[in-house]
Write a protein that holds these residues in place. Structure first.
Motif, PDB file in Angstrom:
ATOM      1  N   CYS A 192      40.288 -76.472  58.104  1.00  9.22           N
ATOM      2  CA  CYS A 192      39.058 -75.979  57.629  1.00  9.22           C
ATOM      3  C   CYS A 192      39.568 -74.568  57.374  1.00  9.22           C
ATOM      4  CB  CYS A 192      38.620 -75.271  59.031  1.00  9.22           C
ATOM      5  SG  CYS A 192      39.562 -74.805  60.124  1.00  9.22           S
ATOM      6  N   THR A 193      38.666 -73.710  56.846  1.00  9.15           N
ATOM      7  CA  THR A 193      38.818 -72.544  56.247  1.00  9.15           C
ATOM      8  C   THR A 193      38.828 -71.333  57.557  1.00  9.15           C
ATOM      9  OG1 THR A 193      36.628 -71.213  55.896  1.00  9.15           O
ATOM     10  CG2 THR A 193      37.537 -72.370  54.405  1.00  9.15           C
ATOM     11  N   LEU A 194      39.708 -70.185  57.035  1.00  9.87           N
ATOM     12  CA  LEU A 194      40.265 -69.453  58.277  1.00  9.87           C
ATOM     13  C   LEU A 194      38.860 -69.073  59.475  1.00  9.87           C
ATOM     14  CD1 LEU A 194      43.170 -67.591  56.644  1.00  9.87           C
ATOM     15  CD2 LEU A 194      43.493 -69.138  59.034  1.00  9.87           C
ATOM     16  N   GLY A 195      37.743 -69.055  58.533  1.00 12.96           N
ATOM     17  CA  GLY A 195      36.801 -68.098  58.640  1.00 12.96           C
ATOM     18  C   GLY A 195      36.253 -69.318  60.392  1.00 12.96           C
ATOM     19  N   GLU A 196      36.362 -70.713  60.310  1.00 14.47           N
ATOM     20  CA  GLU A 196      35.684 -71.837  61.310  1.00 14.47           C
ATOM     21  C   GLU A 196      36.842 -70.995  62.417  1.00 14.47           C
ATOM     22  OE1 GLU A 196      32.960 -72.671  61.079  1.00 14.47           O
ATOM     23  OE2 GLU A 196      33.201 -73.921  58.750  1.00 14.47           O
ATOM     24  N   LYS A 229      38.669 -68.222  63.573  1.00 12.25           N
ATOM     25  CA  LYS A 229      37.353 -67.096  63.749  1.00 12.25           C
ATOM     26  C   LYS A 229      36.811 -67.204  64.464  1.00 12.25           C
ATOM     27  CE  LYS A 229      35.389 -63.382  62.103  1.00 12.25           C
ATOM     28  NZ  LYS A 229      35.375 -61.808  61.234  1.00 12.25           N
ATOM     29  N   ASN A 230      36.050 -67.988  64.061  1.00 14.97           N
ATOM     30  CA  ASN A 230      34.362 -68.256  64.617  1.00 14.97           C
ATOM     31  C   ASN A 230      34.306 -69.785  66.083  1.00 14.97           C
ATOM     32  OD1 ASN A 230      33.390 -66.418  63.543  1.00 14.97           O
ATOM     33  ND2 ASN A 230      32.502 -68.043  61.189  1.00 14.97           N
ATOM     34  N   ARG A 231      34.969 -70.920  65.555  1.00 22.24           N
ATOM     35  CA  ARG A 231      35.249 -71.492  66.725  1.00 22.24           C
ATOM     36  C   ARG A 231      36.371 -71.929  67.601  1.00 22.24           C
ATOM     37  NH1 ARG A 231      29.952 -74.566  64.485  1.00 22.24           N
ATOM     38  NH2 ARG A 231      30.341 -73.435  62.374  1.00 22.24           N
ATOM     39  N   TYR A 236      42.577 -63.831  61.902  1.00 21.69           N
ATOM     40  CA  TYR A 236      41.785 -64.906  61.204  1.00 21.69           C
ATOM     41  C   TYR A 236      41.870 -65.822  63.271  1.00 21.69           C
ATOM     42  CZ  TYR A 236      42.757 -63.746  56.915  1.00 21.69           C
ATOM     43  OH  TYR A 236      42.510 -62.950  55.605  1.00 21.69           O
ATOM     44  N   ASP A 273      36.087 -78.053  57.184  1.00 21.59           N
ATOM     45  CA  ASP A 273      35.134 -77.275  57.618  1.00 21.59           C
ATOM     46  C   ASP A 273      34.668 -75.846  56.460  1.00 21.59           C
ATOM     47  OD1 ASP A 273      34.870 -79.259  58.843  1.00 21.59           O
ATOM     48  OD2 ASP A 273      35.622 -78.579  61.054  1.00 21.59           O
ATOM     49  N   GLU A 282      33.420 -71.928  56.721  1.00 16.36           N
ATOM     50  CA  GLU A 282      33.209 -70.619  57.561  1.00 16.36           C
ATOM     51  C   GLU A 282      31.737 -70.583  56.588  1.00 16.36           C
ATOM     52  OE1 GLU A 282      36.035 -68.723  56.343  1.00 16.36           O
ATOM     53  OE2 GLU A 282      34.960 -67.276  56.311  1.00 16.36           O
TER      54      GLU A 282
END
Ligand SMILES: [Zn+2]
Lengths: 423, 543, 110
Positions: free
Chosen positions: A129-133, A135-137, A159, B331, B333
């Motif tokens: 996944c990307t680092l934003g995922e 951070k967000n999940r 992150y 996935d 973001e």
């Protein structure tokens, strides 16, 4: 005159933090905001005063240096192009073009960090996944054989562990952090759970976790851990909402290497039957992920590519730099933005001293290589722009904050390609 | 200056069906004969040969994060096709996921001159553009995935459709995309919770919106922004038995906005849910025939190796669960996701046989060739190198019958295909491979040979074996330059990346900045791709 | 004492900082030229912190000053760099990756 440039990207490590503020005065960097100590010193210590290329220790004009470099490469039967992880993808693309033209071997520093990870990916794929995922999940974070508080200093805050995100409004409080390592580290000290394992047992522990996740209890013992600890961890893996395992060279450099990572990727793939799970290697240098990407789109393979037969061929153990240098199979080397002289095992590094070598890097002082041709270039992200891939393969365009005083790697490579085509 | 003289020209956009005529080229464009100084012009004698505009591929995965993951995951694919470097070309490898330069060479050698990359998440579109720059000899564009975009879903939830429109205009320009792509709307977001959507009115977790709302909102926006290509839709329940009903329901929903439904073969199965899919070609073709706003590309199965890759993360996961083997998931973001799994389509596999039949039947049952385009959803249903074989299957009923006989008995049972007598003509082939896709993409200078068109064309040697004919064109001209001569690649030159950049109210940027702070890990200022950082490019206007 | 230690090499903050100063700089050399051993092993080797020891692997040998550190018994840590790489062998087991972690080392007091 002083000016402040916002949203500058720091390419020191794979985090590519893009919120740095750089203050310059008369084209010198005087102040850095928000960067970690590693990033700070990268910017503040940058010195471009060494601007003339050297041939055999003698200062020369660029034309002469390019001719000398082209001559070395043209005469070689088995040249190696190595490094790439600290230059822009634009330069990496030119380096591959040069390798293709010469019939050279081209290899990046991935060779000695996460090539085993690519080998695992070739075997089983990768759920990521990307680092934003993250951070967000991600409510469960596992750091395995890596020490981000030293190597990727702002990873936690931007992150992962300490970041506040969409489903984790309270940041660290909403997440469980597990560290698996053979020794206590800065990172293990802030973990909720530290699983200290014996060296060389990663593979056994990962396969035991796979068994436990599937409800099977291993009947053997693993030196250093007890089964209850693993049962507890397996339950956490199954019961989180979105888990992420970050892993480092604790897995890729130890016995097992690619097999360790294959086992980890398989575990993570299988966990997606229960919840959502991702794995991500902690890529080190600013654009080492980009080196893999560029080599892959131009040749089909991420690392250790030989063009010697006119077609691209991959060869772990065969076209990898350490093996080729230690086996004395290389008769000229072009080192780009890296330092194998200090980072390779002695047996490989010492061969570099015996063959004609070209070294291109944004060098300033203390350059101790024995290179025949030294090409001091601009530093992308400081005085040259360029594209870089973050550790999660998100590409970013780096800007320059200073006036360019030296040519870029890309510009020099274009000249060398021209020159070797004339040879 | 170049003249292609005496050829039998098939140019459906200009209604030319096999007329003997000369084509004149100057400065990369088709020009009237008077503008040519014949003593200076180079002449290609095309007498006895077939001349068509350069091929236009409306949906192919050739560049970017997912394609490159496929290359990286499948070193075995590199060994299927290896190309040594030559005096004029680079080396390369890969059959289903060829390296970038090789992709350009292979398309070029097959007579194609324009190819659309079917999906990039905007966050990683910069990667796609870097690769596109390294694909020579073809022009290209990229579709930007928006069907699971957080900002858009928030706008729908809050009833702020004007805001959504400005955002979409900003986003497609920021990513330097050519069109809006929807992939399993809401389903990719739900996959991040391990779930999916099955119906148009299912809820997207955390947003309280539905696939129906996402589709109609983006359909309306696409129309309002006057983008050259209508919404490019990959709907719900890809690959599942019984999905034909949801596909038709989605076509009905989108008819008024116009919609292009990609790789419709994967979306047109009958049978009970959970059972083995059956061909529902009749039903889907009827729906396509009836709906004036709908077009499709087929995604025809080509037996042999494939690499499946889509932004449809949950579909890739269930495929992986069914077939085992390697699997990638990624996935992304606030925007999207995706997955990959290598797969070989086997002639003697009943399911694969049914899929193969479904595609061919759709080709043969859709009445209007301007509504159905040739693709293999490369490399999902097989590599683009399979196009000549598909053309032969469409043009040659005897060959088709022989190939049908080789299928598994279970696949052949009750199949419709043997009854379908239709054989495509060269004119119809020119429609489904050139004129049709170009017109549907809104590319005014592509897919035809009228005055002012881009000088992209292909000269074929007529052959009863249509696979041979379309595999090895004698001449290919790109932007007025001969790139293939006597079947050999003789020239490498850069292609252009086409993009749109519709106007928007700049006020929206404040909202987007706030959204970035909240949701992303990169800053707004580092997101947009600037045209000067791309390779050769061309802005296509929206009007 | 015949016991073998397991060598782990790795990044440190000072090593990274030293790289910016240049690989010939005193900062870099200092940051990469010591070995960490746990207090129990220091005691059983009969040495004191700061003392130099000779480290020997099948690939080579190097002499380094001892730093006491919180690491497990039987483990050595040396920051990645030229000193550590005197001890790391070139065998990659067909992966390209040498044993930057896991070399077996003999330690003898000087
Ligand atoms: Zn597709």
């Amino acid at each position: 005159m002083s000016r402040i440039i916002e949203d500058v990207i720091c390419k020191f490590c794979g985090c590519l933090c893009d919120d740095i503020a750089v203050e310059t005065e008369d084209d010198h960097i005087v102040k850095i905001k928000r960067a970690c100590p590693n990033g700070r010193s990268m910017f503040l210590d940058y010195d471009s005063s060494f601007s003339k290329p050297l041939v055999n220790g003698r200062e020369v004009e660029w034309d002469e240096a390019i001719t000398a470099a082209a001559d070395i490469l043209d005469k070689a039967d088995s040249p190696l192009i190595y490094g790439l992880s600290s230059t822009s993808s634009e330069s990496q693309r030119k380096a591959v073009e040069l390798a293709d033209h010469l019939g050279a071997v081209i290899d990046s520093t991935s060779s000695v960090c996460h090539f085993p990870t690519s080998q695992a990916l070739q075997a089983v794929g990768e759920a990521t996944c990307t680092l934003g995922e993250v951070k967000n999940r991600a409510d469960l974070l596992i750091y395995w054989g890596c020490n981000p508080l030293v190597s990727h200093i702002r990873h936690f805050s931007r992150y992962s562990a300490n970041a506040k995100g969409m489903l984790l409004p309270n940041g660290r409080k909403d997440r469980t952090v597990v560290v698996v390592d053979v020794r206590p580290t800065a990172t293990s000290k802030v973990a909720d759970i530290f699983l200290q394992i014996k060296p060389e047992t990663d593979y056994e522990i990962l396969s035991s976790l796979r068994a436990l996740v599937h409800g099977k209890k291993p009947e053997y013992c693993i030196d250093g851990v007890n089964i209850e600890q693993l049962e507890q961890l397996a339950a956490m893996l199954k019961n989180c909402r979105y888990g992420v395992i970050f892993f480092g060279m604790g897995l890729t450099m130890s016995t097992g290497r690619s097999y360790n990572v294959t086992e980890l990727f398989t575990l993570v793939a299988e966990l997606n039957k229960f919840n959502r799970f991702s794995a991500m290697p902690m890529r080190g240098h600013g654009n080492v992920a980009g080196a893999d990407q560029v080599l892959t789109w131009l040749s089909g393979y991420p690392t250790a590519v030989s063009f010697a037969c006119g077609i691209p061929q991959i060869g772990p153990g065969e076209f990898t730099s350490v093996d080729m240098l230690a086996g004395k199979e290389i008769d000229a080397a072009f080192i780009i933005a890296s330092n194998p002289a200090v980072h390779f095992p002695h047996a490989a590094a010492s061969h570099l001293k015996k063959i004609p070598t070209i070294h291109m890097a944004p060098v300033s002082n203390g350059f101790t290589g024995d290179a025949d041709v030294i090409l001091p270039t601009a530093c992308y992200g400081i005085d040259a722009p360029g594209t870089s891939y973050r550790m999660d393969n998100v590409p970013l365009r780096l800007r320059s904050v200073l006036k360019k005083k030296r040519p870029t790697d890309e510009e020099v490579l274009i000249q060398i390609i021209k020159a070797v085509k004339k040879c | 200056m170049l003249g292609i003289t005496g050829g039998k020209v098939f140019d459906p956009i200009n209604g030319i069906d096999g007329r003997l005529m000369d084509i004149w080229i100057k400065d990369g464009k088709v020009v009237p004969e008077e503008m040519i100084d014949k003593s200076e012009a180079q002449i290609i004698d095309a007498s006895g040969k077939v001349v068509m505009p350069g091929g236009v591929d409306i949906h192919s995965h050739i560049a970017g994060a997912k394609v490159n993951s496929g290359r990286k995951m499948c070193p075995e694919d590199s060994l299927r096709l290896l190309r040594p470097r030559s005096q004029i070309t680079r080396s390369g490898s890969g059959l289903t996921v060829p390296s970038t330069h090789l992709t350009g060479y292979l398309y070029s050698e097959m007579g194609y001159t324009t190819v659309m990359e079917a999906a990039a998440a905007p966050l990683v579109a910069r990667h796609t553009h870097e690769e596109l720059e390294d694909i020579p000899n073809i022009d290209k564009g990229v579709f930007i995935t928006m069907g699971n975009n957080h900002f858009i879903m928030k706008c729908i939830r809050d009833g702020e459709l004007g805001k959504a429109k400005d955002y979409v205009a900003w986003l497609v320009g920021a990513a330097k995309g050519f069109a809006i792509k929807i992939v399993n709307p809401g389903g990719v977001e739900n996959w991040k919770y391990g779930k999916n959507v099955q119906n148009l009115d299912d809820e997207v977790i955390g947003f309280g919106v539905t696939p129906r709302q996402i589709l109609t909102t983006l359909g309306q926006i696409n129309k309002d922004l006057k983008l050259p290509h209508p919404l490019h839709i990959h709907g719900l329940r890809l690959g599942q038995a019984g999905n034909v009903d949801i596909t038709i329901e989605t076509m009905e929903l989108m008819n008024e906005f116009n919609g292009h439904f990609c790789h419709v073969q994967f979306m047109s199965y009958g049978g009970e849910r959970g059972s083995l899919p059956q061909s529902a070609s009749k039903k889907i073709a009827q729906a396509i025939n009836e709906k004036s706003g709908v077009s499709v590309d087929v995604g025809q199965i080509v037996f042999g190796p494939a690499t499946t890759m889509t932004s449809d993360g949950p579909a890739q996961f269930s495929l992986h669960q069914r077939i085992g083997g390697k699997w990638i998931n990624d996935d992304l973001e606030s925007e999207s996701g995706g997955g990959l799994a290598p797969l070989t389509f086997k002639r003697n596999n009943p399911l694969h046989g049914t899929m193969w039949l479904t595609g061919l039947e759709i080709f043969l049952l859709v009445d209007d060739p301007w509504k159905v385009f040739l693709t293999t959803d490369h490399p999902n249903a097989g590599p683009f190198l399979g196009y000549p074989q598909v053309i032969r299957l469409l043009m040659d009923r005897d060959y088709r019958t022989r190939e049908f006989e080789r299928l598994h008995t279970k696949a052949k049972k009750n199949a419709l295909l043997p009854e379908l007598k239709r054989e495509y003509t060269l004119y119809e082939i020119a429609i489904i491979t050139r004129g049709g896709p170009a017109r549907r993409l809104g590319l005014k200078n592509k897919g035809h040979l009228g005055i002012g068109a881009d000088a992209d064309l292909t000269v074929y040697l007529p052959d009863d074996d249509k696979e041979e004919m379309f595999s090895h064109p004698a001449w290919v001209v790109k932007d007025g330059e001969i790139v293939v001569k006597d079947g050999h690649l003789v020239r490498e030159q850069p292609g252009r990346t086409m993009y749109v950049s519709p106007n928007y109210d700049p006020q929206i940027e404040e909202d987007i900045k706030a959204h970035f702070k909240e949701s992303y890990t990169i800053s707004f200022e580092n997101y947009s791709i600037r045209s000067e950082h791309m390779g050769p490019n061309e802005k296509i206007s929206c009007d | 004492m015949k016991k073998f230690f397991t060598l782990i090499t790795g990044r440190t903050k000072k090593q990274a900082h030293g790289l910016h100063k240049g690989i010939g700089s005193p900062d870099y050399i200092a940051a990469t030229s010591y070995v960490e051993i746990c207090p129990d092993d220091i005691a059983s080797l009969g040495i004191i912190e700061g003392q130099k020891v000779k480290l020997l692997s099948e690939a080579g040998s190097v002499e380094l000053a001892v730093h006491s550190a919180d690491i497990p018994i039987g483990l050595l840590f040396i920051p990645m760099g030229p000193a550590a790489n005197q001890l790391v062998g070139p065998e990659t087991f067909g992966t390209g990756m040498p044993s930057f972690k896991g070399m077996q080392i003999k330690v003898s007091p000087l």
